[in-house]
Motif scaffolding. Structure first.
Motif, PDB file in Angstrom:
ATOM      1  N   ARG A   1     150.496  33.533 -11.022  1.00 44.39           N
ATOM      2  CA  ARG A   1     150.665  34.381 -12.215  1.00 44.39           C
ATOM      3  C   ARG A   1     149.399  35.173 -12.548  1.00 44.39           C
ATOM      4  N   LEU A   2     148.730  35.672 -11.506  1.00 47.57           N
ATOM      5  CA  LEU A   2     147.489  36.422 -11.707  1.00 47.57           C
ATOM      6  C   LEU A   2     147.645  37.900 -11.354  1.00 47.57           C
ATOM      7  N   LEU A   3     148.661  38.205 -10.554  1.00 51.77           N
ATOM      8  CA  LEU A   3     148.752  39.538  -9.942  1.00 51.77           C
ATOM      9  C   LEU A   3     148.932  40.658 -10.961  1.00 51.77           C
ATOM     10  N   LYS A   4     147.985  41.608 -10.952  1.00 53.59           N
ATOM     11  CA  LYS A   4     148.093  42.793 -11.812  1.00 53.59           C
ATOM     12  C   LYS A   4     147.944  44.087 -11.027  1.00 53.59           C
ATOM     13  N   ARG A   5     146.901  44.132 -10.206  1.00 53.74           N
ATOM     14  CA  ARG A   5     146.563  45.403  -9.551  1.00 53.74           C
ATOM     15  C   ARG A   5     146.273  45.240  -8.070  1.00 53.74           C
ATOM     16  N   CYS A   6     146.399  46.362  -7.379  1.00 51.13           N
ATOM     17  CA  CYS A   6     146.131  46.372  -5.944  1.00 51.13           C
ATOM     18  C   CYS A   6     145.587  47.752  -5.560  1.00 51.13           C
ATOM     19  N   VAL A   7     144.535  47.768  -4.771  1.00 51.41           N
ATOM     20  CA  VAL A   7     143.973  49.020  -4.251  1.00 51.41           C
ATOM     21  C   VAL A   7     143.987  48.953  -2.730  1.00 51.41           C
ATOM     22  N   LEU A   8     144.622  49.929  -2.093  1.00 54.44           N
ATOM     23  CA  LEU A   8     144.613  49.992  -0.630  1.00 54.44           C
ATOM     24  C   LEU A   8     143.689  51.113  -0.187  1.00 54.44           C
ATOM     25  N   PHE A   9     142.943  50.845   0.869  1.00 55.08           N
ATOM     26  CA  PHE A   9     142.023  51.840   1.414  1.00 55.08           C
ATOM     27  C   PHE A   9     142.305  51.950   2.902  1.00 55.08           C
ATOM     28  N   ASP A  10     142.605  53.162   3.390  1.00 53.09           N
ATOM     29  CA  ASP A  10     142.897  53.307   4.821  1.00 53.09           C
ATOM     30  C   ASP A  10     142.563  54.722   5.271  1.00 53.09           C
ATOM     31  N   ILE A  11     142.313  54.866   6.565  1.00 54.52           N
ATOM     32  CA  ILE A  11     141.989  56.177   7.136  1.00 54.52           C
ATOM     33  C   ILE A  11     143.238  57.055   7.242  1.00 54.52           C
ATOM     34  N   ASN A  12     144.405  56.429   7.400  1.00 55.08           N
ATOM     35  CA  ASN A  12     145.634  57.198   7.641  1.00 55.08           C
ATOM     36  C   ASN A  12     146.461  57.344   6.359  1.00 55.08           C
ATOM     37  N   GLU A  13     146.652  58.604   5.947  1.00 54.08           N
ATOM     38  CA  GLU A  13     147.333  58.849   4.673  1.00 54.08           C
ATOM     39  C   GLU A  13     148.794  58.424   4.682  1.00 54.08           C
ATOM     40  N   ARG A  14     149.445  58.624   5.824  1.00 54.00           N
ATOM     41  CA  ARG A  14     150.857  58.247   5.877  1.00 54.00           C
ATOM     42  C   ARG A  14     151.032  56.733   5.776  1.00 54.00           C
ATOM     43  N   SER A  15     150.163  55.991   6.467  1.00 49.41           N
ATOM     44  CA  SER A  15     150.212  54.523   6.345  1.00 49.41           C
ATOM     45  C   SER A  15     150.044  54.118   4.890  1.00 49.41           C
ATOM     46  N   LEU A  16     149.118  54.784   4.212  1.00 43.92           N
ATOM     47  CA  LEU A  16     148.868  54.467   2.798  1.00 43.92           C
ATOM     48  C   LEU A  16     150.095  54.725   1.946  1.00 43.92           C
ATOM     49  N   GLN A  17     150.674  55.906   2.123  1.00 39.72           N
ATOM     50  CA  GLN A  17     151.845  56.265   1.313  1.00 39.72           C
ATOM     51  C   GLN A  17     152.993  55.294   1.557  1.00 39.72           C
ATOM     52  N   GLU A  18     153.221  54.973   2.833  1.00 40.64           N
ATOM     53  CA  GLU A  18     154.317  54.041   3.155  1.00 40.64           C
ATOM     54  C   GLU A  18     154.050  52.673   2.567  1.00 40.64           C
TER      55      GLU A  18
ATOM     56  N   ALA B   1     142.329  57.215   0.563  1.00 37.52           N
ATOM     57  CA  ALA B   1     142.258  57.536   1.992  1.00 37.52           C
ATOM     58  C   ALA B   1     140.828  57.895   2.344  1.00 37.52           C
ATOM     59  N   GLY B   2     140.258  57.179   3.288  1.00 37.41           N
ATOM     60  CA  GLY B   2     138.878  57.482   3.665  1.00 37.41           C
ATOM     61  C   GLY B   2     138.418  56.624   4.824  1.00 37.41           C
ATOM     62  N   ASP B   3     137.125  56.769   5.125  1.00 37.69           N
ATOM     63  CA  ASP B   3     136.477  56.074   6.235  1.00 37.69           C
ATOM     64  C   ASP B   3     135.685  54.907   5.643  1.00 37.69           C
ATOM     65  N   PHE B   4     136.018  53.687   6.056  1.00 35.92           N
ATOM     66  CA  PHE B   4     135.384  52.537   5.397  1.00 35.92           C
ATOM     67  C   PHE B   4     133.877  52.486   5.631  1.00 35.92           C
ATOM     68  N   ALA B   5     133.413  53.191   6.682  1.00 32.30           N
ATOM     69  CA  ALA B   5     131.976  53.157   6.965  1.00 32.30           C
ATOM     70  C   ALA B   5     131.177  54.032   5.996  1.00 32.30           C
ATOM     71  N   THR B   6     131.840  55.013   5.365  1.00 33.10           N
ATOM     72  CA  THR B   6     131.088  55.951   4.518  1.00 33.10           C
ATOM     73  C   THR B   6     131.662  56.155   3.113  1.00 33.10           C
ATOM     74  N   ASP B   7     132.945  55.859   2.918  1.00 34.51           N
ATOM     75  CA  ASP B   7     133.620  56.295   1.687  1.00 34.51           C
ATOM     76  C   ASP B   7     133.998  55.174   0.718  1.00 34.51           C
ATOM     77  N   LEU B   8     133.485  53.974   0.947  1.00 33.33           N
ATOM     78  CA  LEU B   8     133.895  52.829   0.112  1.00 33.33           C
ATOM     79  C   LEU B   8     133.663  53.054  -1.376  1.00 33.33           C
ATOM     80  N   GLY B   9     132.592  53.787  -1.702  1.00 36.34           N
ATOM     81  CA  GLY B   9     132.241  54.027  -3.107  1.00 36.34           C
ATOM     82  C   GLY B   9     133.385  54.650  -3.886  1.00 36.34           C
ATOM     83  N   ALA B  10     134.288  55.382  -3.186  1.00 37.05           N
ATOM     84  CA  ALA B  10     135.409  56.050  -3.850  1.00 37.05           C
ATOM     85  C   ALA B  10     136.375  55.049  -4.493  1.00 37.05           C
ATOM     86  N   ILE B  11     136.294  53.778  -4.114  1.00 37.22           N
ATOM     87  CA  ILE B  11     137.163  52.759  -4.717  1.00 37.22           C
ATOM     88  C   ILE B  11     136.735  52.492  -6.160  1.00 37.22           C
TER      89      ILE B  11
END
Ligand code: AVJ
Length: 332
Positions: A106-123, A141-151
């Motif tokens: 009974r903890l689930l509230k939010r979820c953030v997905l991060f991936d390079i492929n936009e279609r995978s994300l949307q699906e 949608a981004g590159d985990f090596a450089t774009d993590l801050g966007a989360i």
């Protein structure tokens, strides 16, 4: 019920494509040349990778899923997260194992997905919105090596997950900075589950990257099609063969594409015009294999501490359970 399912790109499309020009150009001018492995994952490449995860030789995905299923409730009980953050979520099948455990608690509230492929994300976002009514799900949608801050940071208690052994795509020397960047998204006491493929019998590793059905070979050659399409290139994919081998000195699998015959390649969008002689190779991926000790060596100074190490009976794969260091200030 209100379902929030949205995603955004970490960078504007023009900026992402000029980064691709620079990265592909720099890579192809190296000796030996290389193409960054993130460019595997266009829509066809993402589908081929999904196919790889079901291959009999590719033990990683199913082994990790089993470890996760066995331990998800305990991990959730330890960190009590209300928000799940998943990097490199891909098709996000394993995400649900944790979301289910969070829902049971009974903890689930939010979820953030991060991936390079936009279609995978949307699906994935569409699938999660349907399966978890009321879940606030968003994607970046981004590159985990450089774009993590966007989360961005959160007021929720977070559990971050980075599964599949994808950390292996980073040079070990780049891992501490990556982990510190990830730790900066977390607050003291938050958790981070990191999936790592383990050092093992080289024959087993070799088989996993040289499958009998040839799916990994198609996945590897697909990167040439990605470059052709994005950068007006004319790579003849049929002129290259798939090569994957284990380097025991560096504890990594290396994938390459080797020219079978002389072949001229122009990549107009990246200003490349060169001939590959028979036997010339392009490096397309490294996939580092770790031990508990070699992973621990990379942690000091990152703000993360190893609090548990979950593995399977055969010792093929591990989930490192990391905690944002309680003794450090939360500010990044
Ligand atoms: C998704 C990066 C974990 O390194 O095993 C699969 C990619 N490459 N077969 C891996 C991959 C060849 C995979 N990772």
């Amino acid at each position: 019920m209100a379902v929030l399912a949205r995603y955004r790109k970490a960078r504007a499309a023009t900026e992402a494509s000029s980064a691709m020009v620079a990265e592909v150009r720099a890579g192809l001018l190296k000796d030996p040349p290389e193409i960054p492995c993130k460019y595997f994952y266009d829509d066809a490449g993402s589908r081929l990778f999904e196919e790889i995860t079901r291959l009999p030789e590719y033990y990683q995905t199913r082994t990790e899923e089993r470890i996760l299923e066995k331990n998800a409730d305990a991990v959730v009980a330890r960190f009590r997260p209300t928000e799940l953050v998943e990097l490199g979520s891909g098709a996000s099948r394993k995400t649900r194992v944790l979301l289910d455990a969070m829902a049971r608690a009974r903890l689930l509230k939010r979820c953030v997905l991060f991936d390079i492929n936009e279609r995978s994300l949307q699906e994935s976002l569409r699938g999660l919105a349907a399966a978890y009514p009321g879940l606030e799900a968003r994607g970046v949608a981004g590159d985990f090596a450089t774009d993590l801050g966007a989360i961005g940071k959160s007021t929720q208690r977070r559990l971050a997950i980075f599964l599949g052994g994808t950390i292996g795509n980073l040079l070990p020397s780049a891992v501490p900075a990556f982990l510190a960047g990830l730790a900066a998204l977390l607050s003291n006491g938050d958790g981070f589950l990191l999936g790592v493929d383990l050092v093992k019998d080289p024959a087993r590793l070799h088989a996993a990257y040289n499958d009998a059905a040839g799916v990994t070979a198609r996945f590897n050659r697909n990167i040439l099609k990605v470059v052709n399409e994005a950068l007006a290139g004319d790579f003849d994919a049929a002129a290259f063969e798939h090569v994957a081998f284990y380097d025991p000195e560096r504890s990594w699998i290396e994938m390459r594409l080797r020219a079978l015959r002389p072949t001229r390649v122009r990549v107009r969008g990246a200003g490349i015009d060169r001939t590959f002689e028979a036997g010339d190779e392009i490096r397309t991926e490294i996939s580092c294999k770790y031990t508990r000790a070699s992973l621990m060596e990379l942690l000091p100074g990152t703000g993360l501490q190893l609090v548990d190490w979950l593995t399977d009976d055969e010792g093929l794969f591990a989930l490192a359970v990391l905690e944002r260091d309680r003794s450090r200030p939360t500010a990044a």
